[in-house]
Design a protein around this motif. Structure first.
Motif, mmCIF file in Angstrom:
data_model
loop_
_atom_site.group_PDB
_atom_site.id
_atom_site.type_symbol
_atom_site.label_atom_id
_atom_site.label_comp_id
_atom_site.label_asym_id
_atom_site.label_seq_id
_atom_site.Cartn_x
_atom_site.Cartn_y
_atom_site.Cartn_z
ATOM 1 N N GLY A 1 0.596 -11.649 1.644
ATOM 2 C CA GLY A 1 -0.225 -11.779 2.626
ATOM 3 C C GLY A 1 -0.330 -13.104 3.184
ATOM 4 N N ASP B 1 -5.288 -14.320 1.458
ATOM 5 C CA ASP B 1 -4.969 -13.345 0.418
ATOM 6 C C ASP B 1 -4.336 -14.116 -0.783
ATOM 7 O OD1 ASP B 1 -5.371 -11.150 2.111
ATOM 8 O OD2 ASP B 1 -3.434 -11.338 2.989
ATOM 9 N N LYS C 1 -7.251 -15.546 -2.743
ATOM 10 C CA LYS C 1 -8.100 -14.559 -3.416
ATOM 11 C C LYS C 1 -7.300 -14.107 -4.714
ATOM 12 C CE LYS C 1 -11.410 -11.437 -3.334
ATOM 13 N NZ LYS C 1 -12.975 -12.147 -3.636
#
Length: 306
Positions: free
Chosen positions: A118, A122, A125
């Motif tokens: 991503g 992303d 995260k």
């Protein structure tokens, strides 16, 4: 779904659970059937459970759920690692009330890993999730080993492999399987309460071919040195130790007298005066004029009395 666990009932009603191979190779976390199946089998019986582990690891969330189920079990859990408990399998091992390792087994802990894709958000995260997962794993390791948070985090970051001895030293395991316990001696040889053990005399040295005998204390008398015996004799003779060797000196041997004249002279020869170095004049009892005993005679008396 491929099961990675198997239940074995022993003859003495001890329940045995074997975890072999990768944990959740196909599916465990994320579904409802597989975890429920494991729970039902765990709670289907009573009594203590022995868990044998030989696994390289696997899904950390599946391992976390098995860890929680074992910790919540009412009976005692004994974990035995026969070959390897690495990665997520090491988390399951921490659920044991007692953790035992084969002397040839290995335990490995490291940071969790994942595959992410991503954009930057992303990736950030994914990093955040991995950090939180690491914290949860540290909780399990710390509860078992008692090590500090920083120490465990460092061990995980360096991917630490531990043999059985090292795992016991660090607190991740409690015992080594098949290890013989050292026998404690029946009694301490140096224990003063043991009357049968003789004391050794550190001052005596055994001769060649002789055994060093223990010192035996003479309860009927005392041991004296030659110096002490001399002092006792001097005291009995009424002589002070400081007077010996100071008031009198050992007389020197007189020079050899010339051979006697075979022809006696008509006039008697007056007695020769004693040399000055012959010492004091003695009476018939061996004492001098003032009643004391010369040094040489006194020492001969001492030698005869020893």
């Amino acid at each position: 779904m491929k099961k990675f666990w198997n239940w074995i009932k022993n003859s003495d009603d001890t329940r045995i659970l074997r975890l072999e191979g990768p944990i959740d190779e196909e599916s465990f976390w994320g579904d409802e059937i597989t975890p429920q199946m494991f729970r039902d089998e765990l709670e289907s019986g009573e009594g203590d459970v022995t868990v044998w582990i030989n696994s390289p690891g696997g899904n950390v969330f599946a391992a976390a759920e098995i860890y929680t189920m074992l910790r919540d079990y009412k009976g005692s859990i004994t974990v035995k690692i026969d070959a390897i408990a690495a990665s997520a399998a090491s988390v399951v091992a921490m659920a044991g009330d007692k953790v035992q390792m084969s002397p040839v087994a290995m335990l490995m802990i490291h940071d969790p890993s994942t595959v992410a894709m991503g954009n930057t958000k992303d990736m950030e995260k994914a990093i955040e999730v991995l950090n939180e997962v690491k914290e949860s794993i540290i909780n399990a390791y710390a509860a078992k080993s008692g090590l500090s948070h920083a120490r465990i985090a460092n061990l995980m970051s360096n991917e630490t492999w531990m043999n059985a001895k090292k795992a016991v030293e660090l607190g991740f395991a409690d015992e080594i399987l098949f290890a013989k316990k050292e026998e404690e001696p029946d009694s301490d040889p140096a224990d003063p309460e043991n009357p049968d053990e003789p004391e050794e005399n550190p001052d005596s040295e055994p001769g060649e071919g002789e055994e060093k005998k223990p010192f035996q204390k003479d309860t009927a008398g005392h041991l004296f040195s030659s110096r002490q015996m001399d002092l006792i004799v001097l005291n009995r003779l009424g002589v002070k130790p400081e007077d010996v060797g100071q008031k009198y000196t050992e007389p020197k041997k007189p020079d050899a007298e010339p051979p006697a004249d075979p022809k006696p002279s008509a006039e008697p020869t007056p007695p020769a005066e004693p040399p000055a170095n012959l010492g004091p004049v003695l009476d018939m009892d061996g004492k001098t004029e003032d009643g004391s005993i010369p040094y040489n005679i006194l020492m001969k008396q001492l030698e005869c009395m020893k």
